[in-house]
Design an enzyme around this catalytic site. Sequence first.
Site, PDB file in Angstrom:
ATOM      1  N   HIS A   1     -44.821  -2.975  16.638  1.00 39.93           N
ATOM      2  CA  HIS A   1     -44.418  -1.621  16.246  1.00 39.93           C
ATOM      3  C   HIS A   1     -45.579  -0.641  16.411  1.00 39.93           C
ATOM      4  O   HIS A   1     -46.677  -1.019  16.857  1.00 39.93           O
ATOM      5  CB  HIS A   1     -43.854  -1.600  14.824  1.00 39.93           C
ATOM      6  CG  HIS A   1     -44.794  -2.129  13.780  1.00 39.93           C
ATOM      7  ND1 HIS A   1     -45.975  -1.502  13.455  1.00 39.93           N
ATOM      8  CD2 HIS A   1     -44.737  -3.233  12.999  1.00 39.93           C
ATOM      9  CE1 HIS A   1     -46.591  -2.173  12.509  1.00 39.93           C
ATOM     10  NE2 HIS A   1     -45.868  -3.245  12.213  1.00 39.93           N
TER      11      HIS A   1
ATOM     12  N   HIS B   1     -49.151  -1.504  15.213  1.00 38.25           N
ATOM     13  CA  HIS B   1     -49.899  -2.408  16.088  1.00 38.25           C
ATOM     14  C   HIS B   1     -50.444  -1.644  17.299  1.00 38.25           C
ATOM     15  O   HIS B   1     -51.568  -1.850  17.732  1.00 38.25           O
ATOM     16  CB  HIS B   1     -49.007  -3.538  16.588  1.00 38.25           C
ATOM     17  CG  HIS B   1     -48.370  -4.344  15.485  1.00 38.25           C
ATOM     18  ND1 HIS B   1     -47.059  -4.739  15.514  1.00 38.25           N
ATOM     19  CD2 HIS B   1     -48.869  -4.810  14.314  1.00 38.25           C
ATOM     20  CE1 HIS B   1     -46.781  -5.432  14.426  1.00 38.25           C
ATOM     21  NE2 HIS B   1     -47.852  -5.476  13.677  1.00 38.25           N
TER      22      HIS B   1
ATOM     23  N   CYS C   1     -47.693 -13.908  -1.847  1.00 41.61           N
ATOM     24  CA  CYS C   1     -46.848 -12.943  -1.128  1.00 41.61           C
ATOM     25  C   CYS C   1     -46.710 -13.432   0.311  1.00 41.61           C
ATOM     26  O   CYS C   1     -47.708 -13.483   1.041  1.00 41.61           O
ATOM     27  CB  CYS C   1     -47.442 -11.538  -1.151  1.00 41.61           C
ATOM     28  SG  CYS C   1     -46.566 -10.432  -0.019  1.00 41.61           S
TER      29      CYS C   1
ATOM     30  N   CYS D   1     -47.824 -10.798   2.996  1.00 42.53           N
ATOM     31  CA  CYS D   1     -49.284 -10.697   3.169  1.00 42.53           C
ATOM     32  C   CYS D   1     -49.857 -12.028   3.637  1.00 42.53           C
ATOM     33  O   CYS D   1     -50.976 -12.080   4.116  1.00 42.53           O
ATOM     34  CB  CYS D   1     -50.025 -10.422   1.872  1.00 42.53           C
ATOM     35  SG  CYS D   1     -49.655  -8.928   0.994  1.00 42.53           S
TER      36      CYS D   1
ATOM     37  N   CYS E   1     -45.380  -7.148  -4.945  1.00 44.55           N
ATOM     38  CA  CYS E   1     -46.554  -6.917  -4.106  1.00 44.55           C
ATOM     39  C   CYS E   1     -46.716  -5.407  -3.879  1.00 44.55           C
ATOM     40  O   CYS E   1     -45.757  -4.746  -3.479  1.00 44.55           O
ATOM     41  CB  CYS E   1     -46.390  -7.626  -2.769  1.00 44.55           C
ATOM     42  SG  CYS E   1     -47.614  -7.124  -1.562  1.00 44.55           S
TER      43      CYS E   1
ATOM     44  N   HIS F   1     -45.963  -4.731  -0.074  1.00 43.77           N
ATOM     45  CA  HIS F   1     -44.682  -5.070   0.555  1.00 43.77           C
ATOM     46  C   HIS F   1     -43.470  -4.948  -0.363  1.00 43.77           C
ATOM     47  O   HIS F   1     -42.345  -5.174   0.072  1.00 43.77           O
ATOM     48  CB  HIS F   1     -44.744  -6.487   1.140  1.00 43.77           C
ATOM     49  CG  HIS F   1     -45.772  -6.621   2.210  1.00 43.77           C
ATOM     50  ND1 HIS F   1     -47.037  -7.137   1.975  1.00 43.77           N
ATOM     51  CD2 HIS F   1     -45.747  -6.262   3.512  1.00 43.77           C
ATOM     52  CE1 HIS F   1     -47.729  -7.102   3.100  1.00 43.77           C
ATOM     53  NE2 HIS F   1     -46.977  -6.576   4.049  1.00 43.77           N
TER      54      HIS F   1
ATOM     55  N   LYS G   1     -44.134   5.133   4.031  1.00 42.06           N
ATOM     56  CA  LYS G   1     -44.342   3.979   4.890  1.00 42.06           C
ATOM     57  C   LYS G   1     -43.067   3.800   5.726  1.00 42.06           C
ATOM     58  O   LYS G   1     -41.964   4.024   5.222  1.00 42.06           O
ATOM     59  CB  LYS G   1     -44.537   2.769   3.981  1.00 42.06           C
ATOM     60  CG  LYS G   1     -45.182   1.607   4.646  1.00 42.06           C
ATOM     61  CD  LYS G   1     -45.455   0.503   3.652  1.00 42.06           C
ATOM     62  CE  LYS G   1     -45.659  -0.772   4.450  1.00 42.06           C
ATOM     63  NZ  LYS G   1     -46.182  -1.861   3.677  1.00 42.06           N
TER      64      LYS G   1
ATOM     65  N   LYS H   1     -37.114   0.085   7.561  1.00 45.98           N
ATOM     66  CA  LYS H   1     -35.735   0.151   8.070  1.00 45.98           C
ATOM     67  C   LYS H   1     -34.813   0.742   7.011  1.00 45.98           C
ATOM     68  O   LYS H   1     -33.922   1.512   7.310  1.00 45.98           O
ATOM     69  CB  LYS H   1     -35.272  -1.241   8.476  1.00 45.98           C
ATOM     70  CG  LYS H   1     -35.899  -1.667   9.787  1.00 45.98           C
ATOM     71  CD  LYS H   1     -35.311  -2.968  10.303  1.00 45.98           C
ATOM     72  CE  LYS H   1     -36.218  -3.524  11.392  1.00 45.98           C
ATOM     73  NZ  LYS H   1     -36.501  -4.929  11.261  1.00 45.98           N
TER      74      LYS H   1
HETATM   75  N1  MSP Z   1     -52.183 -11.375  11.346  1.00 45.64           N
HETATM   76  C1  MSP Z   1     -52.863 -10.531  10.448  1.00 45.64           C
HETATM   77  C2  MSP Z   1     -54.249 -10.176  10.959  1.00 45.64           C
HETATM   78  C3  MSP Z   1     -55.138 -11.336  11.250  1.00 45.64           C
HETATM   79  S1  MSP Z   1     -56.655 -10.846  11.930  1.00 45.64           S
HETATM   80  C4  MSP Z   1     -57.642 -12.195  11.871  1.00 45.64           C
HETATM   81  C5  MSP Z   1     -52.069  -9.228  10.242  1.00 45.64           C
HETATM   82  N2  MSP Z   1     -51.166  -8.939  11.170  1.00 45.64           N
HETATM   83  S2  MSP Z   1     -50.187  -7.683  11.136  1.00 45.64           S
HETATM   84  O1  MSP Z   1     -49.406  -7.779  12.327  1.00 45.64           O
HETATM   85  O2  MSP Z   1     -49.480  -7.635   9.901  1.00 45.64           O
HETATM   86  O3  MSP Z   1     -51.066  -6.404  11.140  1.00 45.64           O
HETATM   87  C6  MSP Z   1     -52.007  -6.217  12.128  1.00 45.64           C
HETATM   88  C7  MSP Z   1     -52.647  -4.847  12.074  1.00 45.64           C
HETATM   89  O4  MSP Z   1     -51.680  -3.834  12.226  1.00 45.64           O
HETATM   90  C8  MSP Z   1     -53.383  -4.568  10.762  1.00 45.64           C
HETATM   91  O5  MSP Z   1     -54.651  -4.028  11.058  1.00 45.64           O
HETATM   92  C9  MSP Z   1     -52.532  -3.528  10.094  1.00 45.64           C
HETATM   93  O6  MSP Z   1     -53.300  -2.661   9.339  1.00 45.64           O
HETATM   94  C10 MSP Z   1     -51.948  -2.813  11.297  1.00 45.64           C
HETATM   95  N3  MSP Z   1     -50.767  -2.087  10.917  1.00 45.64           N
HETATM   96  C11 MSP Z   1     -49.569  -2.580  10.515  1.00 45.64           C
HETATM   97  N4  MSP Z   1     -48.781  -1.535  10.144  1.00 45.64           N
HETATM   98  C12 MSP Z   1     -49.465  -0.374  10.260  1.00 45.64           C
HETATM   99  C13 MSP Z   1     -49.136   0.988  10.187  1.00 45.64           C
HETATM  100  N5  MSP Z   1     -47.961   1.425   9.788  1.00 45.64           N
HETATM  101  N6  MSP Z   1     -50.091   1.872  10.568  1.00 45.64           N
HETATM  102  C14 MSP Z   1     -51.284   1.483  11.117  1.00 45.64           C
HETATM  103  N7  MSP Z   1     -51.601   0.226  11.222  1.00 45.64           N
HETATM  104  C15 MSP Z   1     -50.830  -0.734  10.572  1.00 45.64           C
HETATM  105  O7  MSP Z   1     -52.298  -8.558   9.274  1.00 45.64           O
END
Ligand code: MSP
Length: 492
Positions: A34, A37, A142, A145, A159, A162, A320, A323
Amino acid sequence: MILRCRFYFLIFSFYFVKKFYITTPIYYVNAKPHIGHAYTTIAADVLARFHRLQGKDVFLLTGTDEHGLKIQREAEKNKKKPQEFVDEISAEFRNLWEKLGIQYDRFIRTTDPSHKKAVQKVLQTLYDKGVIYKGEYEGLYCVACEQFRQESELIDGRCPDHDIVLEKVKEECYLLKLSEVHSKLIKKIESDEFAISPEQYKKEILSFLKSQPLRDISISRKNVSWGIPLPFDSKHTTYVWIDAFLNYLTGLGWNGDILRWHLRKAEDAILGFWPPDVQLIGKDILRVHATIWPAILIHLGIDLPKRLYVHGHILSGGRKMSKTLGNVISIEEMLEKFGKDGTRYLLMSAGTFGEDVDITTERMVEKYNADLANGIGNYLSRVLKLLKEISNFQYPIKLSDKSWALVRNIEISKALSEIWKIVWENDKFIEENKPWELAKSNKDKFNEVMQKLTSDLHLISELLIPFMPETSEKIKKALKTKKTEILFPRVK
Ligand code: MSP
């Protein structure tokens, strides 16, 4: 002769070309990629491209985090085998990075056999050292997380990140000693040997670390089958965060052999990238990155990363994205509407990098039309129309610029607004000087005006390389061929 030159070049580059190692978090593959990421990954790509441009030897690592309970359950829900499920979603991440023009050097998956083997080797080393021991852990877990949370952090028993009810877990497990590294860690963060930026996050972590003892953490799960079995007790699988952190080391091709690391690192071209210059992370994963991750490294005797750079979250209409709220902006929609460079621009210029940023589709459409379709797009097309009046035009290249100092400092959004200051300044300059009139009435002045307009446009194209590589190329080509090209068609 050629071989010898190549040999000397290799020696030269190994000792004299500065290395720059940058990582993104590895993303969970429980769902499709999304905007959040994409935000982290584009930022990492901008920084990587910038440092490549500065002549550095750059390694950008990204990838997917594929084990653990959350993914195991999601695969079950989709009636798929976990491996089949993660293969599909991991591929979606790679496709998206392709569409966004991300130039990574390695895309690591935690289900790569080489990664799994390395993780087992590292765990065996830590076990043999006596920093992993058998015990029991009780806490509230959680799944979203993939972390135990403390009672004091919860909001109405849920949490805080979440908004889900936590699961009580009490089980036999293996634990990693964190208490032993507590004071060392505080010193390394305070002295910036292990820097945490922006400053507010460094303060936040230091006050957390100073407020309580660091509890040893569970590094294994007995009831999660989708994980890497512990090498010294196959009834347990490795806790997903431990598995995930090690990607930053195995992503460089390290096989987990600690002797090799200490003996060979100095002369190994890839391992020589260590330690990371910048590890980009979102604020929700700061605490684990500033406690568990450095603790593992300290126990292994491996240098800590130079800097953790924390960014805020993307919100949509102040909330945040979710959906249920119906405020999700999909990255595919963005790409379709704004194109590759348009999307990169809109995300990197949304709010101050490091803080939470709020986006809405309406505001993005407005900004796209104002800054891209009108701003830089108009600037280029007006200059090109007039450029046809001149033959053999030369533009001097101005080199240094404020915006690059900002990128070096990871102030990505500010760097972009510096570049747009040049766009708006020239917009005004065109209005004031009316070069289309000068072309008829005052050739000398016309030449002078065009000189500034083209050299600034060329400068902008240089400055845009890390942010919008295709746009940069298009501007350069247009200046050379004097052919008008619509950079950014207007959108509704
Ligand atoms: N798998 C773990 C990270 C392991 S690193 C050794 C994880 N994955 S995640 O897919 O949930 O999130 C990855 C990154 O995406 C995190 O840095 C998180 O902050 C970022 N984002 C997820 N949603 C976000 C937003 N809405 N806005 C900006 N970044 C956010 O955590």
